[in-house]
Scaffold this active site. Structure first.
Site, short mmCIF file in Angstrom:
data_model
loop_
_atom_site.label_atom_id
_atom_site.label_comp_id
_atom_site.label_asym_id
_atom_site.label_seq_id
_atom_site.Cartn_x
_atom_site.Cartn_y
_atom_site.Cartn_z
N ARG A 90 3.74 -59.01 -13.57
CA ARG A 90 3.21 -58.13 -12.51
C ARG A 90 2.89 -58.88 -11.24
O ARG A 90 3.05 -58.36 -10.14
CB ARG A 90 1.93 -57.46 -12.99
CG ARG A 90 2.06 -56.48 -14.08
CD ARG A 90 0.69 -55.93 -14.37
NE ARG A 90 -0.07 -55.73 -13.16
CZ ARG A 90 0.09 -54.67 -12.36
NH1 ARG A 90 1.01 -53.79 -12.64
NH2 ARG A 90 -0.63 -54.55 -11.28
N ARG A 119 -2.63 -50.07 -14.05
CA ARG A 119 -2.52 -51.09 -13.00
C ARG A 119 -1.65 -50.64 -11.83
O ARG A 119 -0.58 -51.18 -11.56
CB ARG A 119 -2.02 -52.39 -13.61
CG ARG A 119 -2.97 -52.89 -14.69
CD ARG A 119 -2.58 -54.19 -15.28
NE ARG A 119 -2.92 -55.29 -14.35
CZ ARG A 119 -2.70 -56.58 -14.68
NH1 ARG A 119 -2.13 -56.88 -15.81
NH2 ARG A 119 -3.01 -57.53 -13.81
N PRO A 120 -2.08 -49.60 -11.14
CA PRO A 120 -1.33 -49.14 -9.96
C PRO A 120 -1.35 -50.19 -8.85
O PRO A 120 -2.13 -51.16 -8.91
CB PRO A 120 -2.09 -47.90 -9.54
CG PRO A 120 -3.45 -48.07 -10.08
CD PRO A 120 -3.32 -48.86 -11.34
N ASP A 122 -1.36 -48.97 -5.53
CA ASP A 122 -1.57 -48.12 -4.35
C ASP A 122 -2.31 -48.84 -3.23
O ASP A 122 -2.01 -48.66 -2.04
CB ASP A 122 -2.30 -46.84 -4.74
CG ASP A 122 -3.62 -47.13 -5.43
OD1 ASP A 122 -3.64 -47.96 -6.36
OD2 ASP A 122 -4.66 -46.58 -5.02
N LEU A 123 -3.26 -49.70 -3.59
CA LEU A 123 -4.02 -50.40 -2.54
C LEU A 123 -3.15 -51.43 -1.82
O LEU A 123 -3.29 -51.66 -0.61
CB LEU A 123 -5.26 -51.06 -3.14
CG LEU A 123 -6.26 -50.10 -3.80
CD1 LEU A 123 -7.40 -50.86 -4.44
CD2 LEU A 123 -6.79 -49.08 -2.78
N VAL A 323 -13.43 -53.00 -15.20
CA VAL A 323 -12.31 -53.39 -14.34
C VAL A 323 -10.99 -52.77 -14.81
O VAL A 323 -10.25 -52.17 -14.04
CB VAL A 323 -12.20 -54.93 -14.26
CG1 VAL A 323 -10.99 -55.33 -13.42
CG2 VAL A 323 -13.48 -55.52 -13.68
N ARG A 393 1.87 -67.39 -21.85
CA ARG A 393 1.93 -67.00 -20.44
C ARG A 393 0.71 -67.53 -19.70
O ARG A 393 0.76 -67.80 -18.52
CB ARG A 393 1.97 -65.47 -20.31
CG ARG A 393 3.29 -64.85 -20.69
CD ARG A 393 3.28 -63.38 -20.35
NE ARG A 393 2.79 -63.17 -18.99
CZ ARG A 393 2.47 -61.98 -18.49
NH1 ARG A 393 2.58 -60.90 -19.23
NH2 ARG A 393 2.06 -61.85 -17.24
C1 EPZ Z 1 -5.76 -60.15 -11.25
O1 EPZ Z 1 -5.02 -59.00 -11.61
C2 EPZ Z 1 -5.50 -61.18 -12.34
N1 EPZ Z 1 -4.08 -61.52 -12.37
C3 EPZ Z 1 -5.95 -60.63 -13.70
O2 EPZ Z 1 -5.75 -61.64 -14.68
C4 EPZ Z 1 -7.44 -60.32 -13.61
O3 EPZ Z 1 -7.85 -59.74 -14.83
C5 EPZ Z 1 -7.69 -59.34 -12.46
O4 EPZ Z 1 -7.17 -59.88 -11.22
C6 EPZ Z 1 -9.16 -59.04 -12.26
O5 EPZ Z 1 -9.85 -60.22 -12.01
C7 EPZ Z 1 -3.61 -62.41 -11.46
O6 EPZ Z 1 -4.33 -62.92 -10.61
C8 EPZ Z 1 -2.17 -62.76 -11.57
P1 EPZ Z 1 -6.96 -56.13 -9.57
P2 EPZ Z 1 -4.85 -57.79 -10.54
O7 EPZ Z 1 -5.96 -55.70 -8.58
O8 EPZ Z 1 -4.64 -58.35 -9.19
C9 EPZ Z 1 -7.17 -51.42 -9.91
C10 EPZ Z 1 -4.91 -62.55 -16.68
O9 EPZ Z 1 -5.12 -62.34 -17.88
N2 EPZ Z 1 -6.19 -51.41 -8.81
O10 EPZ Z 1 -8.24 -56.75 -9.12
O11 EPZ Z 1 -3.84 -56.85 -11.08
C11 EPZ Z 1 -6.55 -51.89 -11.21
O12 EPZ Z 1 -5.91 -50.81 -11.87
C12 EPZ Z 1 -4.78 -61.39 -15.71
O13 EPZ Z 1 -4.81 -63.70 -16.16
C13 EPZ Z 1 -5.86 -50.18 -8.22
O14 EPZ Z 1 -6.39 -49.14 -8.61
O15 EPZ Z 1 -6.31 -57.13 -10.62
C14 EPZ Z 1 -7.72 -52.40 -11.98
O16 EPZ Z 1 -8.37 -51.32 -12.63
C15 EPZ Z 1 -4.97 -60.06 -16.40
N3 EPZ Z 1 -4.96 -50.15 -7.22
C16 EPZ Z 1 -8.64 -52.96 -10.89
O17 EPZ Z 1 -8.17 -52.41 -9.66
C17 EPZ Z 1 -4.35 -51.30 -6.75
O18 EPZ Z 1 -3.53 -51.21 -5.81
C18 EPZ Z 1 -8.60 -54.47 -10.78
O19 EPZ Z 1 -7.26 -54.85 -10.51
C19 EPZ Z 1 -4.69 -52.53 -7.35
C20 EPZ Z 1 -5.62 -52.57 -8.38
#
Ligand code: EPZ
Length: 418
Positions: A90, A119-120, A122-123, A323, A393
């Site tokens: 992703r 994990r959308p 949209d933001l 989260v 991974r």
């Molecule tokens: C990053 O994922 C990390 N991955 C994740 O680590 C980590 O768990 C997460 O941040 C939270 O700290 C990497 O850095 C590669 P988010 P990311 O965008 O960027 C919602 C691991 O095991 N959201 O902060 O995908 C989303 O659905 C991985 O190393 C939207 O709604 O995390 C979630 O509920 C797993 N719209 C929340 O925000 C969006 O456009 C947090 O997601 C983006 C996110």
């Protein structure tokens, strides 16, 4: 498959690797410049291999020696990200911002959901549109066009790590200033902003925002990736759950603040040094309550291994995952090992049990896999963890490092060292 025989307390020292979640965006930042970018302290992980393959497919050539990456431009960059690579990881979606900022166009597949939630993105898309990118989503692909991105103020409804990184990367080549309100403040995001500053984009953090002042051209840089706080936390939890004494060296202790507070509340002895953290069992474990939150809150990535520990803590624990709505893949497997956990919406009510029993288990994602390995370290008998491709991974040589701390653990069907 990873095989663990429970019953050994872990003692000793282990050194933290470079942070996966800092290395990945740093690799994609190289797309912003035609000059070489050198990255040091890069972990040897499957996800890093994927990121390297992706920037190579886009037109970079990568020299990878041990923990050192040198990324050079081999020719004109392609705006089109290969579907297979983006679907495999992703974080690959982070190439969208740099490509549209550098080339004026990009075609990147939408990343799918995964085991921890929908994990959308949209933001990410809302932010890039605000900077002037024309985005069309068609057949699972995002088509982006922007003759020149314009710096703007963007508000994030949720402090998303990925969306903040996407906007920092795009803003680094946009005209004028991009301000991100309500940004993620994870150490890995701050590390990316510092790399972008080293490449010539001025970034600046305030209470409620991060600002990046773009430029027309960015230079290359040489950058050392910060230590992996999630890997470090996993080893500390391994020491605590087995009733041993483990020191993780080469860390930034403040990045582990929330975990250390909760380990202390659970009755674990914690000691800190300049670049090390040590846990030591002080007797039985006590149940604690916690909620996962954006940094500096308790990290969602340590929730699964923490649940393994709390499964053996006296009394009750209430763990709320705020989260990722689906981050409970480890719970069913822990129940099969004898844990007493009841899910109530986004919360887990855990009642400590006397012991767990080893059995065949299946890892659904990186951190669920870590949780099952930790449970196996202390379970009676032998635990078999399938789905180790997830573990590789995100953890560099996990079984070797745990074996060095005294664990009875080995891996079948894989060469012993990478
Ligand atoms: C990053 O994922 C990390 N991955 C994740 O680590 C980590 O768990 C997460 O941040 C939270 O700290 C990497 O850095 C590669 P988010 P990311 O965008 O960027 C919602 C691991 O095991 N959201 O902060 O995908 C989303 O659905 C991985 O190393 C939207 O709604 O995390 C979630 O509920 C797993 N719209 C929340 O925000 C969006 O456009 C947090 O997601 C983006 C996110």
């Amino acid at each position: 498959m990873i095989v663990v025989r429970g019953g050994r307390s872990l003692f000793g020292r282990v050194r933290a690797a470079g942070a996966k979640n800092a290395a990945l965006p740093a690799i994609f930042a190289s797309l912003l410049t035609s000059e070489p970018v050198e990255l040091l302290h890069v972990p040897c992980l499957r996800d890093v291999e994927t990121a390297v393959e992706l920037v190579e497919a886009l037109g970079k050539e990568v020299l990878w020696e041990g923990g050192r990456l040198v990324i050079r431009e081999a020719g004109p960059l392609s705006p089109r990200a290969p579907e297979g690579l983006v679907r495999r990881m992703r974080a690959s979606f982070l190439v969208l911002g740099p490509l549209v900022a550098r080339l004026g166009e990009a075609q990147v597949p939408l990343p799918g959901g995964c085991a921890i939630g929908t994990r959308p993105v949209d933001l990410h898309l809302k932010g890039l549109s605000a900077l002037g990118a024309e985005l069309t989503v068609r057949g699972g692909w995002v088509h982006a066009r922007a003759p020149r991105l314009q710096g703007r103020t963007v508000y994030l409804d949720y402090p998303s790590v990925g969306a903040t990184e996407q906007l920092l990367l795009a803003g680094a080549l946009a005209d004028r200033e991009t301000v991100v309100l309500n940004p993620a403040r994870e150490p890995e995001v701050v590390d990316l902003s510092r790399l972008l500053s080293a490449m010539g984009a001025e970034t600046h953090w305030e209470e409620d925002r991060v600002t990046v002042k773009g430029g027309r051209e960015l230079s290359g840089a040489s950058w050392e990736v910060i230590p992996d706080r999630i890997e470090a936390g996993t080893f500390l939890l391994a020491g605590a759950i087995t009733g041993g004494k483990v020191r993780v060296e080469g860390v930034i202790p403040e990045h582990l603040g929330a975990l250390l507070v909760k380990l202390g509340e659970a009755g674990v002895g914690v000691e800190l040094g300049g670049d090390w953290v040590e846990v030591a069992a002080k007797g039985g474990l006590r149940g604690v309550n916690l909620e996962t939150r954006p940094y500096p809150g308790f990290p969602t990535d340590l929730q699964p291994p923490m649940v393994s520990l709390l499964s053996l803590a006296r009394g009750e624990s209430l763990v709320t995952e705020t989260v990722f709505e689906g981050r409970f893949g480890h719970v069913g497997e822990l129940l099969r090992m004898g844990a007493s956990i009841r899910r109530q919406g986004a919360s887990l009510l855990i009642r400590g049990v006397e012991g767990l029993t080893g059995t065949r288990t299946l890892a659904s994602d990186i951190r669920a896999g870590a949780a099952l390995v930790l449970a196996g370290l202390v379970a009676q008998g032998t635990t078999y963890v399938e789905g180790t491709e997830h573990i590789h991974r995100g953890y560099e040589n996990l079984t070797e490092k745990l074996r060095e701390l005294g664990a009875w653990i080995w891996e079948e069907g894989r060469e012993s060292s990478r």
